[in-house]
Enzyme design. Structure first.
Site, PDB file in Angstrom:
ATOM      1  N   ARG A 177       0.822  -1.229   0.000  1.00 31.44           N
ATOM      2  CA  ARG A 177       0.000   0.000   0.000  1.00 31.44           C
ATOM      3  C   ARG A 177       0.851   1.272   0.000  1.00 31.44           C
ATOM      4  NH1 ARG A 177      -3.003  -3.837  -0.403  1.00 31.44           N
ATOM      5  NH2 ARG A 177      -5.124  -3.965   0.443  1.00 31.44           N
ATOM      6  N   CYS A 226     -10.697  -0.678   3.551  1.00 30.94           N
ATOM      7  CA  CYS A 226     -10.071  -0.740   4.873  1.00 30.94           C
ATOM      8  C   CYS A 226      -9.608   0.644   5.300  1.00 30.94           C
ATOM      9  CB  CYS A 226      -8.897  -1.709   4.853  1.00 30.94           C
ATOM     10  SG  CYS A 226      -9.450  -3.426   4.825  1.00 30.94           S
ATOM     11  N   GLU A 296      -4.996   3.791   6.168  1.00 28.61           N
ATOM     12  CA  GLU A 296      -4.911   3.337   4.777  1.00 28.61           C
ATOM     13  C   GLU A 296      -5.706   4.325   3.929  1.00 28.61           C
ATOM     14  OE1 GLU A 296      -5.876   1.816   1.643  1.00 28.61           O
ATOM     15  OE2 GLU A 296      -6.212  -0.261   2.234  1.00 28.61           O
TER      16      GLU A 296
HETATM   17  N1  EPU Z   1     -10.842 -10.741  10.726  1.00 26.18           N
HETATM   18  C1  EPU Z   1     -11.575 -10.808  11.879  1.00 26.18           C
HETATM   19  N2  EPU Z   1     -12.563  -9.896  12.063  1.00 26.18           N
HETATM   20  C2  EPU Z   1     -12.838  -8.922  11.176  1.00 26.18           C
HETATM   21  C3  EPU Z   1     -12.081  -8.854  10.001  1.00 26.18           C
HETATM   22  C4  EPU Z   1     -11.088  -9.766   9.786  1.00 26.18           C
HETATM   23  O1  EPU Z   1     -11.332 -11.660  12.704  1.00 26.18           O
HETATM   24  O2  EPU Z   1     -13.745  -8.129  11.428  1.00 26.18           O
HETATM   25  C5  EPU Z   1      -9.800 -11.744  10.490  1.00 26.18           C
HETATM   26  C6  EPU Z   1     -10.189 -12.661   9.329  1.00 26.18           C
HETATM   27  O3  EPU Z   1     -10.982 -13.727   9.761  1.00 26.18           O
HETATM   28  C7  EPU Z   1      -8.828 -13.093   8.809  1.00 26.18           C
HETATM   29  C8  EPU Z   1      -7.920 -11.913   9.113  1.00 26.18           C
HETATM   30  O4  EPU Z   1      -8.594 -11.121  10.087  1.00 26.18           O
HETATM   31  O5  EPU Z   1      -8.366 -14.203   9.523  1.00 26.18           O
HETATM   32  C9  EPU Z   1      -7.632 -11.077   7.867  1.00 26.18           C
HETATM   33  O6  EPU Z   1      -8.865 -10.583   7.329  1.00 26.18           O
HETATM   34  P1  EPU Z   1      -9.127 -10.444   5.756  1.00 26.18           P
HETATM   35  O7  EPU Z   1      -8.798 -11.726   5.059  1.00 26.18           O
HETATM   36  O8  EPU Z   1     -10.452  -9.839   5.564  1.00 26.18           O
HETATM   37  O9  EPU Z   1      -8.021  -9.466   5.282  1.00 26.18           O
HETATM   38  P2  EPU Z   1      -7.574  -8.081   5.826  1.00 26.18           P
HETATM   39  O10 EPU Z   1      -6.156  -8.222   6.196  1.00 26.18           O
HETATM   40  O11 EPU Z   1      -8.494  -7.533   6.835  1.00 26.18           O
HETATM   41  C10 EPU Z   1      -6.675  -7.287   3.499  1.00 26.18           C
HETATM   42  C11 EPU Z   1      -6.706  -5.960   2.798  1.00 26.18           C
HETATM   43  C12 EPU Z   1      -8.009  -5.805   2.034  1.00 26.18           C
HETATM   44  C13 EPU Z   1      -8.149  -6.950   1.049  1.00 26.18           C
HETATM   45  C14 EPU Z   1      -8.127  -8.283   1.831  1.00 26.18           C
HETATM   46  C15 EPU Z   1      -8.143  -9.470   0.925  1.00 26.18           C
HETATM   47  C16 EPU Z   1      -5.486  -4.303   4.101  1.00 26.18           C
HETATM   48  C17 EPU Z   1      -5.573  -3.204   5.080  1.00 26.18           C
HETATM   49  N3  EPU Z   1      -6.625  -4.910   3.781  1.00 26.18           N
HETATM   50  O12 EPU Z   1      -7.705  -7.217   4.494  1.00 26.18           O
HETATM   51  O13 EPU Z   1      -7.925  -4.586   1.311  1.00 26.18           O
HETATM   52  O14 EPU Z   1      -9.366  -6.844   0.332  1.00 26.18           O
HETATM   53  O15 EPU Z   1      -6.888  -8.351   2.594  1.00 26.18           O
HETATM   54  O16 EPU Z   1      -6.906  -9.659   0.317  1.00 26.18           O
HETATM   55  O17 EPU Z   1      -4.408  -4.600   3.590  1.00 26.18           O
HETATM   56  C18 EPU Z   1      -8.359  -2.261   1.276  1.00 26.18           C
HETATM   57  O18 EPU Z   1      -7.192  -2.112   0.924  1.00 26.18           O
HETATM   58  O19 EPU Z   1      -9.124  -1.269   1.416  1.00 26.18           O
HETATM   59  C19 EPU Z   1      -8.854  -3.588   1.541  1.00 26.18           C
HETATM   60  C20 EPU Z   1     -10.083  -3.830   1.922  1.00 26.18           C
END
Ligand code: EPU
Length: 302
Positions: A177, A226, A296
């Site tokens: 990012r 995010c 972000e």
């Molecule tokens: N999780 C929770 N509770 C929540 C949300 C997530 O427990 O409310 C847990 C999930 O179960 C999982 C872990 O946290 O085990 C990671 O969650 P997720 O797979 O949704 O990925 P993320 O790290 O929260 C990132 C990117 C997203 C992208 C997804 C999918 C960032 C800040 N976010 O989210 O990007 O869509 O991976 O690859 O890097 C964005 O950039 O705006 C964005 C949404």
């Protein structure tokens, strides 16, 4: 900010710029938040340095808007005008494995168009709203891929020097990012080199990503994706969730019940509401985990 000076108003069409007065930024951002200002829609890249000189000469500050999908804009009458590129026609031109894409092109439609022409690699980005230029500047990524991997050349306007320049992929660093572009560089177009894949295979990847996204993100609601970057080795969403903060709200600014790193505008949230919620959640995470979450979402304070 209103451009009233008749001298400027008369010059803008010559620069290929359409002036729209008093545009509500709440209509231009996926969060549905933001005050009003004049919007300058740019049709000719080559006139951008001239436009920047003109605005500078008259002491008119500006900001550069992409698709407005990762942006939180302040409330009220805004103290700068907003510039936005109008996509060229066509906005994607293919040449073998290369896709020459206008920065103003819609990201999702670009991914789909390339897919239909058997060019893959960007399946993960299919549900990410915004423009290709915005994705490029932030090095948008999802499901294990990031756009920077495919970038071979970028045409941009160095706002500080008022110069249009072309950079080769290796001259740009793409991190999580984050990119080496200057904050005021304006992305104009990009050449991507994409791997050949059958449409059928790409479609399968797209379906999988869509399904994952639908099951974990609040897609139908107004958000900027995010809010915080993930700290190294951790998940901001999981930390916020573990603190039981889903549903926490300030006015209509609310931590999503579906994904705790998405803050939604559940009605008529103001920027002030959203910024207060962001500060509150950041403080709670810091207290509980000793981690200072970094935004972000891009914030345009008035
Ligand atoms: N999780 C929770 N509770 C929540 C949300 C997530 O427990 O409310 C847990 C999930 O179960 C999982 C872990 O946290 O085990 C990671 O969650 P997720 O797979 O949704 O990925 P993320 O790290 O929260 C990132 C990117 C997203 C992208 C997804 C999918 C960032 C800040 N976010 O989210 O990007 O869509 O991976 O690859 O890097 C964005 O950039 O705006 C964005 C949404």
């Amino acid at each position: 900010m209103h451009i009233e000076n008749p001298q400027i108003v008369a010059l803008l069409p010559e620069l290929g710029v359409e002036l729209q007065h008093g545009v509500a930024m709440s209509q231009q951002t996926s969060l549905g938040i933001g005050g009003t200002t004049d919007l300058l829609r740019i049709r000719k890249h080559e006139h951008i340095p001239g436009l920047l000189n003109l605005l500078d000469h008259h002491g008119i500050p500006h900001k550069f808007l992409g698709g407005g999908s990762n942006l939180l804009v302040d409330d009220g009458e805004l103290p700068w005008v907003v510039l936005q590129l109008v996509p060229s026609e066509p906005d994607v031109v293919l040449e073998g494995n290369f896709a020459h894409v206008d920065a103003a092109a819609d990201l999702g439609r670009t991914v789909t168009y390339c897919a239909k022409n058997d060019l893959g690699g960007m399946e993960g980005l299919i549900g990410v709203p915004g423009t290709v230029g915005g994705a490029l500047r932030m090095n948008a990524g999802a499901y294990g891929m990031q756009i920077g991997t495919y970038v071979r050349e970028v045409k941009l306007c160095r706002a500080a020097e008022r110069r249009i320049e072309t950079l080769r992929g290796h001259q740009i660093s793409f991190e999580y990012r984050h990119t080496s572009f200057a904050p005021d560089d304006m992305m104009l177009s990009v050449t991507l080199e994409l791997p050949s894949k059958s449409f059928k295979e790409i479609l399968q990847g797209i379906r999988i990503c869509n399904e994952k996204r639908r099951s974990s993100q609040p897609l139908g609601q107004k958000s900027a994706g995010c809010i915080f970057k993930n700290p190294p080795g951790a998940s901001a969403g999981r930390m916020i969730d573990e603190l039981g903060l889903k549903g926490l709200h300030v006015g209509d600014a609310r931590v999503s019940d579906r994904h705790a790193n998405f803050f939604v505008n559940a009605g008529n949230a103001s920027a002030k509401d959203m910024l207060t919620l962001i500060a509150d959640v950041r403080e709670r995470v810091d207290k509980a985990f000793g981690v200072q979450l970094e935004n972000e979402v891009v914030v345009w304070n008035a």
